[in-house]
Design a protein around this motif. Sequence first.
Motif, PDB file in Angstrom:
ATOM      1  N   SER A  17       0.822  -1.213   0.000  1.00 17.88           N
ATOM      2  CA  SER A  17       0.000   0.000   0.000  1.00 17.88           C
ATOM      3  C   SER A  17       0.860   1.269   0.000  1.00 17.88           C
ATOM      4  O   SER A  17       0.325   2.368  -0.043  1.00 17.88           O
ATOM      5  N   ASP A  54      -4.755  -1.409  -1.890  1.00 17.11           N
ATOM      6  CA  ASP A  54      -4.754  -2.020  -3.229  1.00 17.11           C
ATOM      7  C   ASP A  54      -3.996  -1.192  -4.257  1.00 17.11           C
ATOM      8  O   ASP A  54      -4.321  -1.226  -5.445  1.00 17.11           O
ATOM      9  N   ARG A  57      -2.542  -3.042  -7.221  1.00 16.04           N
ATOM     10  CA  ARG A  57      -3.486  -3.464  -8.269  1.00 16.04           C
ATOM     11  C   ARG A  57      -3.972  -2.291  -9.110  1.00 16.04           C
ATOM     12  O   ARG A  57      -4.286  -2.452 -10.280  1.00 16.04           O
TER      13      ARG A  57
END
Length: 143
Positions: A17, A54, A57
């Motif tokens: 993160s 996230d 991602r």
Amino acid sequence: MKDIIQHQGEIVSIEGSHVRVMIVQQAACSGCKVRSMCSASESKEKMMDVYEDDADRKYKVGDTVLVCGTLAMGKRAVWMAFGVPLFVTVACMLVCLGVMHLDELLASAVWIALMGVYFYILYICKDRLAKKFALWLQPCSTE
């Protein structure tokens, strides 16, 4: 949206993160055609640490993003970094020199001790302050 401060930057690294973004901070006149002849134009590269869930991602290294924060955060940071120390300095000197009639050397030592205590308290509270000064990322439109 006027209360949002944005700086465009490029993602340098992503570790879970934790995202490190490099922004180029430029003086207001950096776009001027005669900036090479002027000493006022300058630009600096700065690294910003942003924590976002996230992130690995959503983004990849090399992406152009906007690092965002609120105007209130900026004002609070300026107050904590400059306003409070200025107030402590003036109050300390008024009390030490005017009320207690200490000599300048001793008054300066008291001031240094007070500033040390203030910045140590800020250091101790850094985790709590980090939550108040949280930045976030927005994808940069490629128009």
